[in-house]
Design a protein around this motif. Structure first.
Motif, PDB file in Angstrom:
ATOM      1  N   ALA A   1       0.806  -1.214   0.000  1.00 43.16           N
ATOM      2  CA  ALA A   1       0.000   0.000   0.000  1.00 43.16           C
ATOM      3  C   ALA A   1       0.844   1.271   0.000  1.00 43.16           C
ATOM      4  CB  ALA A   1      -0.912  -0.004   1.213  1.00 43.16           C
ATOM      5  N   PRO A   2       0.555   2.190  -0.940  1.00 36.00           N
ATOM      6  CA  PRO A   2       1.151   3.519  -0.859  1.00 36.00           C
ATOM      7  C   PRO A   2       0.508   4.314   0.275  1.00 36.00           C
ATOM      8  CG  PRO A   2       0.214   3.058  -3.049  1.00 36.00           C
ATOM      9  CD  PRO A   2      -0.319   2.036  -2.115  1.00 36.00           C
ATOM     10  N   VAL A   3       1.100   5.443   0.593  1.00 35.18           N
ATOM     11  CA  VAL A   3       0.447   6.375   1.497  1.00 35.18           C
ATOM     12  C   VAL A   3      -0.790   6.928   0.790  1.00 35.18           C
ATOM     13  CG1 VAL A   3       0.717   8.504   2.834  1.00 35.18           C
ATOM     14  CG2 VAL A   3       2.691   6.982   2.485  1.00 35.18           C
ATOM     15  N   ALA A   4      -1.927   6.933   1.455  1.00 32.48           N
ATOM     16  CA  ALA A   4      -3.135   7.507   0.856  1.00 32.48           C
ATOM     17  C   ALA A   4      -2.905   8.991   0.592  1.00 32.48           C
ATOM     18  CB  ALA A   4      -4.317   7.308   1.787  1.00 32.48           C
ATOM     19  N   GLU A   5      -3.432   9.479  -0.528  1.00 34.81           N
ATOM     20  CA  GLU A   5      -3.187  10.873  -0.888  1.00 34.81           C
ATOM     21  C   GLU A   5      -3.607  11.826   0.223  1.00 34.81           C
ATOM     22  OE1 GLU A   5      -4.229  14.116  -4.419  1.00 34.81           O
ATOM     23  OE2 GLU A   5      -4.967  12.051  -4.584  1.00 34.81           O
ATOM     24  N   ALA A   6      -4.747  11.559   0.839  1.00 30.53           N
ATOM     25  CA  ALA A   6      -5.252  12.441   1.887  1.00 30.53           C
ATOM     26  C   ALA A   6      -4.404  12.395   3.156  1.00 30.53           C
ATOM     27  CB  ALA A   6      -6.694  12.066   2.221  1.00 30.53           C
ATOM     28  N   GLU A   7      -3.568  11.356   3.289  1.00 33.24           N
ATOM     29  CA  GLU A   7      -2.774  11.187   4.495  1.00 33.24           C
ATOM     30  C   GLU A   7      -1.317  11.606   4.324  1.00 33.24           C
ATOM     31  OE1 GLU A   7      -3.278   7.150   5.737  1.00 33.24           O
ATOM     32  OE2 GLU A   7      -5.465   7.320   5.895  1.00 33.24           O
ATOM     33  N   LEU A   8      -0.948  12.111   3.165  1.00 36.86           N
ATOM     34  CA  LEU A   8       0.422  12.577   2.957  1.00 36.86           C
ATOM     35  C   LEU A   8       0.737  13.726   3.909  1.00 36.86           C
ATOM     36  CD1 LEU A   8       0.526  12.595  -0.954  1.00 36.86           C
ATOM     37  CD2 LEU A   8       1.972  11.164   0.506  1.00 36.86           C
ATOM     38  N   THR A   9       1.865  13.635   4.599  1.00 39.46           N
ATOM     39  CA  THR A   9       2.287  14.721   5.476  1.00 39.46           C
ATOM     40  C   THR A   9       2.903  15.841   4.644  1.00 39.46           C
ATOM     41  OG1 THR A   9       4.528  13.867   5.778  1.00 39.46           O
ATOM     42  CG2 THR A   9       2.806  13.025   7.266  1.00 39.46           C
ATOM     43  N   GLU A  10       3.128  16.963   5.272  1.00 40.42           N
ATOM     44  CA  GLU A  10       3.755  18.072   4.555  1.00 40.42           C
ATOM     45  C   GLU A  10       5.157  17.680   4.087  1.00 40.42           C
ATOM     46  OE1 GLU A  10       3.747  21.414   2.562  1.00 40.42           O
ATOM     47  OE2 GLU A  10       2.033  20.734   3.764  1.00 40.42           O
TER      48      GLU A  10
ATOM     49  N   ARG B   1       2.369  14.662  -8.504  1.00 39.10           N
ATOM     50  CA  ARG B   1       2.787  13.291  -8.221  1.00 39.10           C
ATOM     51  C   ARG B   1       2.027  12.679  -7.048  1.00 39.10           C
ATOM     52  NH1 ARG B   1       9.328  12.979  -9.378  1.00 39.10           N
ATOM     53  NH2 ARG B   1       9.184  13.515 -11.596  1.00 39.10           N
ATOM     54  N   ALA B   2       1.298  13.496  -6.310  1.00 37.41           N
ATOM     55  CA  ALA B   2       0.481  12.963  -5.218  1.00 37.41           C
ATOM     56  C   ALA B   2      -0.623  12.048  -5.746  1.00 37.41           C
ATOM     57  CB  ALA B   2      -0.126  14.110  -4.413  1.00 37.41           C
ATOM     58  N   LYS B   3      -0.945  12.162  -7.026  1.00 35.05           N
ATOM     59  CA  LYS B   3      -1.952  11.285  -7.635  1.00 35.05           C
ATOM     60  C   LYS B   3      -1.364   9.941  -8.051  1.00 35.05           C
ATOM     61  CE  LYS B   3      -5.193  14.498  -7.665  1.00 35.05           C
ATOM     62  NZ  LYS B   3      -6.377  14.373  -6.768  1.00 35.05           N
ATOM     63  N   ASN B   4      -0.052   9.835  -8.061  1.00 33.15           N
ATOM     64  CA  ASN B   4       0.630   8.659  -8.612  1.00 33.15           C
ATOM     65  C   ASN B   4       0.961   7.666  -7.497  1.00 33.15           C
ATOM     66  OD1 ASN B   4       2.817   6.928  -9.554  1.00 33.15           O
ATOM     67  ND2 ASN B   4       2.954   8.288 -11.323  1.00 33.15           N
ATOM     68  N   PRO B   5       0.449   6.422  -7.576  1.00 31.41           N
ATOM     69  CA  PRO B   5       0.702   5.467  -6.481  1.00 31.41           C
ATOM     70  C   PRO B   5       2.175   5.128  -6.295  1.00 31.41           C
ATOM     71  CG  PRO B   5      -0.309   4.361  -8.361  1.00 31.41           C
ATOM     72  CD  PRO B   5      -0.396   5.838  -8.622  1.00 31.41           C
ATOM     73  N   TYR B   6       2.969   5.165  -7.370  1.00 31.59           N
ATOM     74  CA  TYR B   6       4.389   4.858  -7.261  1.00 31.59           C
ATOM     75  C   TYR B   6       5.087   5.873  -6.366  1.00 31.59           C
ATOM     76  CZ  TYR B   6       9.298   4.459  -8.784  1.00 31.59           C
ATOM     77  OH  TYR B   6      10.661   4.336  -8.822  1.00 31.59           O
ATOM     78  N   PHE B   7       4.840   7.160  -6.612  1.00 30.93           N
ATOM     79  CA  PHE B   7       5.510   8.179  -5.816  1.00 30.93           C
ATOM     80  C   PHE B   7       4.954   8.223  -4.394  1.00 30.93           C
ATOM     81  CE2 PHE B   7       6.268   9.715 -10.195  1.00 30.93           C
ATOM     82  CZ  PHE B   7       7.651   9.672 -10.163  1.00 30.93           C
ATOM     83  N   ARG B   8       3.668   7.934  -4.220  1.00 28.98           N
ATOM     84  CA  ARG B   8       3.129   7.871  -2.856  1.00 28.98           C
ATOM     85  C   ARG B   8       3.668   6.665  -2.096  1.00 28.98           C
ATOM     86  NH1 ARG B   8      -1.892   6.785  -2.941  1.00 28.98           N
ATOM     87  NH2 ARG B   8      -2.474   6.967  -5.139  1.00 28.98           N
ATOM     88  N   LEU B   9       4.035   5.614  -2.810  1.00 25.38           N
ATOM     89  CA  LEU B   9       4.677   4.476  -2.159  1.00 25.38           C
ATOM     90  C   LEU B   9       6.083   4.850  -1.698  1.00 25.38           C
ATOM     91  CD1 LEU B   9       4.418   1.482  -1.416  1.00 25.38           C
ATOM     92  CD2 LEU B   9       5.198   0.914  -3.719  1.00 25.38           C
ATOM     93  N   LEU B  10       6.849   5.496  -2.576  1.00 27.13           N
ATOM     94  CA  LEU B  10       8.202   5.918  -2.200  1.00 27.13           C
ATOM     95  C   LEU B  10       8.177   6.997  -1.121  1.00 27.13           C
ATOM     96  CD1 LEU B  10      10.089   6.007  -5.624  1.00 27.13           C
ATOM     97  CD2 LEU B  10       9.825   4.118  -4.005  1.00 27.13           C
TER      98      LEU B  10
ATOM     99  N   GLU C   1       6.331  17.607   0.200  1.00 30.23           N
ATOM    100  CA  GLU C   1       7.522  18.338  -0.243  1.00 30.23           C
ATOM    101  C   GLU C   1       8.489  17.405  -0.969  1.00 30.23           C
ATOM    102  OE1 GLU C   1      11.353  20.723   1.667  1.00 30.23           O
ATOM    103  OE2 GLU C   1       9.642  20.211   2.937  1.00 30.23           O
ATOM    104  N   ALA C   2       8.583  16.160  -0.504  1.00 29.70           N
ATOM    105  CA  ALA C   2       9.501  15.201  -1.119  1.00 29.70           C
ATOM    106  C   ALA C   2       9.083  14.818  -2.528  1.00 29.70           C
ATOM    107  CB  ALA C   2       9.597  13.940  -0.254  1.00 29.70           C
ATOM    108  N   LEU C   3       7.815  14.983  -2.861  1.00 35.87           N
ATOM    109  CA  LEU C   3       7.332  14.665  -4.207  1.00 35.87           C
ATOM    110  C   LEU C   3       7.870  15.641  -5.253  1.00 35.87           C
ATOM    111  CD1 LEU C   3       3.599  13.915  -3.319  1.00 35.87           C
ATOM    112  CD2 LEU C   3       5.322  12.227  -3.981  1.00 35.87           C
ATOM    113  N   ILE C   4       8.282  16.827  -4.817  1.00 35.67           N
ATOM    114  CA  ILE C   4       8.818  17.897  -5.674  1.00 35.67           C
ATOM    115  C   ILE C   4       7.730  18.506  -6.556  1.00 35.67           C
ATOM    116  CG2 ILE C   4      10.559  18.557  -7.406  1.00 35.67           C
ATOM    117  CD1 ILE C   4      11.689  17.726  -4.646  1.00 35.67           C
ATOM    118  N   GLU C   5       6.995  17.679  -7.278  1.00 36.56           N
ATOM    119  CA  GLU C   5       5.909  18.162  -8.131  1.00 36.56           C
ATOM    120  C   GLU C   5       4.585  17.734  -7.517  1.00 36.56           C
ATOM    121  OE1 GLU C   5       6.680  16.507 -11.957  1.00 36.56           O
ATOM    122  OE2 GLU C   5       8.569  17.606 -12.222  1.00 36.56           O
TER     123      GLU C   5
END
Length: 445
Positions: A270-279, A290-299, A283-287
């Motif tokens: 499981a990736p981090v749920a989009e609604a549960e991403l911390t600040e 990418r919060a919509k992308n399960p790969y980047f939410r997993l990383l 910030e680590a997503l850079i763009e």
């Protein structure tokens, strides 16, 4: 701290090649920050320093990089000398069987494609299994991590959901799995680029430009599990035990061949749920997109590693102030992905190589005919051959590839870009292959 890539490559701080590396300042800085995030984080959480150094030393040994192996064993020795000797003994066993006795001496990557259409490219290779040692720090959890490291180094295309189930069963949690996969994948980048830079530094030729600011006889892998056949039952048991913590997608529309565009990617844990991403994670997503992308939410489970990795990626591929053209950078990524067997990465970067060059037929030839394909263009052939040599496990890149790149008209700065692009996709491929899989997108998706 000294720049680790320079240390492993034997490049001094005032060397002209180091000055050329400064043309990609974000890549250079964030490759170093990746080391710090993955090997020396301020809070190692459930993945201890000892475990990190042990996995690093083992990975370096599998990659045939004695300087890197010694560097990481020194770090491990400072934590626990008995662990350092235990890792050395395991490496002796693993490396002794690292190339099957086929008479060809061909190095990895090994692996079995799930698609019958690609079965002609299957390359069974040696597998590594170990047992915990009661008198050493090598417990069940760390041994499972070392087996996973061997998978990613030598068998990236053999990765299956069951391997993550085995890690969960051994005591790794989802955050730890992401840190482990990032660490091993990063080392496949760090050691390859340092190997390439060392070859560049020691190949006679044009001066640097001025700077401007299975064990032999063992059973082959079971294509259904990606694990050597005797261990298949163990994998099934682990999958059953972890339940819905690992997804297997029995009805997924998997691609049959390498193709340009049209693929998506689904995660096995499981990736981090989009609604549960911390600040910090956002910030680590850079763009932000990418919060919509399960790969980047997993990383994003390891935000420091994700941020450094992303900034390294962007500078290597999109900093066009000088150096190699964008099409050739995407070509290097495609060649590495084709050899490693990452259908998703090959698709994305083949599409970009076509977009940048307009040479769809040549790009498709690389996908269809494989990493040994001749494209009939001196520069493209030299870039592909160099990228493939750097992707072999252990890598076979050497002075002859530097000479071929120079003869094709590439300057040292261009060659560093080839090295960076090919090495980076030995990082990216191993994450994409070990944490999820591609799917063919339906119309409109």
């Amino acid at each position: 701290m000294a720049d680790i890539i320079n240390v492993l490559a034997g490049i001094a701080a005032n060397d002209p090649l180091d000055a050329l590396r400064d043309h990609r300042p974000q890549a250079k800085e964030n490759a170093q920050l990746s080391f710090e995030a993955l090997l020396e984080p301020s809070d190692p959480a459930g993945f201890s320093y000892l475990e990190r150094y042990a996995v690093a030393a083992f990975t370096a040994g599998l990659l045939g990089a004695p300087a890197a192996e010694e560097f990481y064993r020194d770090l491990l020795r400072d934590e626990d000398e008995s662990a350092s000797w235990a890792i050395a003994e395991l490496l002796d066993e693993a490396v002794a069987a690292s190339v099957p006795d086929t008479g060809t001496g061909v190095p990895g990557p090994y692996g079995i494609f799930e698609s019958a259409a690609l079965a002609g490219e299957n390359a069974p290779g040696p597998w590594f299994t170990a047992a915990a040692e009661p008198a050493t720090p090598l417990d069940d959890k760390l041994v499972a991590g070392l087996e996973f490291a061997h998978l990613l180094v030598l068998h990236p295309r053999d990765s299956r959901p069951g391997h993550l189930a085995l890690l969960l069963e051994a005591g790794w949690d989802e955050d730890g799995i992401i840190a482990l996969a990032q660490l091993v994948s990063f080392l496949n980048f760090q050691i390859r680029i340092s190997t390439g830079l060392a070859a560049l530094a020691h190949t006679p030729g044009a001066p640097a430009e001025p700077t401007a600011g299975p064990d032999p006889g063992s059973e082959p892998a079971d294509p259904a599990t990606g694990v050597d056949s005797p261990a298949s039952a163990r994998v099934e048991e682990a999958l059953a035990a972890v339940g819905d913590r690992v997804s297997t997608y029995p009805d997924l529309n998997r691609p049959e061949v390498f193709q340009q565009s049209g693929l998506g990617w689904v995660p096995w844990i499981a990736p981090v749920a989009e609604a549960e991403l911390t600040e910090t994670q956002r910030e680590a997503l850079i763009e932000a997109g990418r919060a919509k992308n399960p790969y980047f939410r997993l990383l994003a489970r390891d935000p420091a590693a994700l941020k450094a990795r992303t900034l390294t990626d962007l500078d290597i591929f999109f900093n066009t102030t000088d150096g190699l053209g964008r099409a050739e950078r995407e070509l290097a990524a495609t060649a590495a992905s084709r050899l490693n067997g990452c259908l998703f990465c090959a698709s994305v970067h083949a599409d970009r190589a076509t977009e940048e060059s307009g040479r769809r037929d040549l790009v498709q030839r690389l996908l269809d005919d494989g990493a040994e394909a001749s494209l009939g263009d001196a520069v493209w052939d030299a870039v592909v051959e160099a990228s493939v040599a750097l992707t072999r496990t252990p890598q076979t890149f050497g002075p002859s590839h530097v000479t071929a790149l120079r003869e094709a008209g590439l300057a040292n700065g261009d060659i560093i870009d080839v090295l960076g692009c090919a090495a980076f996709f030995n990082w990216a491929n191993r994450l994409m292959l070990s944490l999820g899989e591609p799917e063919v997108l339906s119309a409109g998706r």
